[in-house]
Design a protein around this motif. Structure first.
Motif, PDB file in Angstrom:
ATOM      1  N   ALA A  21      -1.463  10.304  62.869  1.00 56.98           N
ATOM      2  CA  ALA A  21      -2.740   9.941  62.263  1.00 56.98           C
ATOM      3  C   ALA A  21      -3.776  11.024  62.521  1.00 56.98           C
ATOM      4  CB  ALA A  21      -3.220   8.610  62.842  1.00 56.98           C
ATOM      5  N   SER A  22      -4.705  11.167  61.584  1.00 60.92           N
ATOM      6  CA  SER A  22      -5.814  12.106  61.751  1.00 60.92           C
ATOM      7  C   SER A  22      -6.964  11.383  62.444  1.00 60.92           C
ATOM      8  CB  SER A  22      -6.285  12.614  60.383  1.00 60.92           C
ATOM      9  OG  SER A  22      -5.237  13.296  59.739  1.00 60.92           O
ATOM     10  N   ARG A  38      -7.758   8.067  60.431  1.00 62.89           N
ATOM     11  CA  ARG A  38      -7.241   8.005  59.068  1.00 62.89           C
ATOM     12  C   ARG A  38      -5.722   8.016  59.193  1.00 62.89           C
ATOM     13  NH1 ARG A  38      -8.434  12.753  56.733  1.00 62.89           N
ATOM     14  NH2 ARG A  38      -6.282  13.452  56.793  1.00 62.89           N
ATOM     15  N   ASP A  40      -2.365   7.650  57.245  1.00 65.11           N
ATOM     16  CA  ASP A  40      -1.767   7.689  55.917  1.00 65.11           C
ATOM     17  C   ASP A  40      -0.461   6.903  55.901  1.00 65.11           C
ATOM     18  OD1 ASP A  40      -3.838   9.264  54.826  1.00 65.11           O
ATOM     19  OD2 ASP A  40      -2.901  11.100  55.579  1.00 65.11           O
ATOM     20  N   ALA A  41       0.003   6.574  54.699  1.00 61.26           N
ATOM     21  CA  ALA A  41       1.230   5.787  54.535  1.00 61.26           C
ATOM     22  C   ALA A  41       2.362   6.375  55.367  1.00 61.26           C
ATOM     23  CB  ALA A  41       1.623   5.754  53.062  1.00 61.26           C
ATOM     24  N   GLN A  43       2.456   6.613  58.598  1.00 61.72           N
ATOM     25  CA  GLN A  43       2.004   7.085  59.912  1.00 61.72           C
ATOM     26  C   GLN A  43       1.651   5.900  60.809  1.00 61.72           C
ATOM     27  OE1 GLN A  43      -1.304   9.666  58.924  1.00 61.72           O
ATOM     28  NE2 GLN A  43       0.030  11.454  58.895  1.00 61.72           N
ATOM     29  N   GLY A  61      -8.779   0.087  53.337  1.00 62.89           N
ATOM     30  CA  GLY A  61      -7.336  -0.008  53.236  1.00 62.89           C
ATOM     31  C   GLY A  61      -6.767  -1.232  53.916  1.00 62.89           C
ATOM     32  N   ALA A  96      -0.017   2.330  58.975  1.00 58.16           N
ATOM     33  CA  ALA A  96      -0.209   2.150  57.543  1.00 58.16           C
ATOM     34  C   ALA A  96       1.160   2.161  56.890  1.00 58.16           C
ATOM     35  CB  ALA A  96      -1.081   3.267  56.977  1.00 58.16           C
ATOM     36  N   GLY A  99      -0.506   2.617  51.901  1.00 58.85           N
ATOM     37  CA  GLY A  99      -1.710   3.366  51.534  1.00 58.85           C
ATOM     38  C   GLY A  99      -2.353   3.948  52.766  1.00 58.85           C
ATOM     39  N   THR A 100      -3.582   4.385  52.608  1.00 58.26           N
ATOM     40  CA  THR A 100      -4.333   4.946  53.733  1.00 58.26           C
ATOM     41  C   THR A 100      -5.155   3.853  54.397  1.00 58.26           C
ATOM     42  OG1 THR A 100      -4.424   7.125  52.704  1.00 58.26           O
ATOM     43  CG2 THR A 100      -6.077   6.650  54.390  1.00 58.26           C
TER      44      THR A 100
END
Length: 120
Positions: A21-22, A38, A40-41, A43, A61, A96, A99-100
């Motif tokens: 993840a970010s 953030r 993402d799918a 992660q 999300g 996730a 999606g995000t």
């Protein structure tokens, strides 16, 4: 006072590893640390614990958070607007699926901060 847009910050968040993840640090003081994730799918942030109280707010999300409910650690579906609180030492994680997922995590006090005992 500092006013921020969590979605704009999430868009600029970075990760050292594309499989992770970010994150972006929004605030960091002895009293509290605020981190924007953030995810993402595909992660995830693996299960971990903190010596601090952790509050998770889903700002965009949908996905899953993990943690104990009635003493049993499990995964729970979340979406925009969900707020979860974790006591010090409780396991927690996030992921996730399609999606995000954008999450704001407030950690208080900041990890590693030593608090003086309260005098009654």
């Amino acid at each position: 006072m500092q006013i921020s847009n969590s979605l704009e910050i999430a868009g600029r968040a970075v990760s050292a590893n594309p499989d992770r993840a970010s994150t972006a640090m929004l605030h960091d003081s002895d009293d509290a640390r605020i981190v924007i994730f953030r995810i993402d799918a595909g992660q995830a942030v693996p299960l971990h614990s903190s010596d601090s109280t952790v509050l998770i707010t889903v700002v965009s999300g949908s996905g899953f958070i993990s943690g104990p409910v009635d003493g049993v650690v499990g995964e729970h579906q979340v979406s925009t607007g969900t707020i979860a609180t974790y006591s010090p030492g409780e396991l927690h994680g996030m992921r996730a699926e399609t999606g995000t997922l954008v999450i704001v995590a407030t950690i208080a006090p900041r990890p590693g901060t030593i608090r003086a005992p309260q005098v009654a």
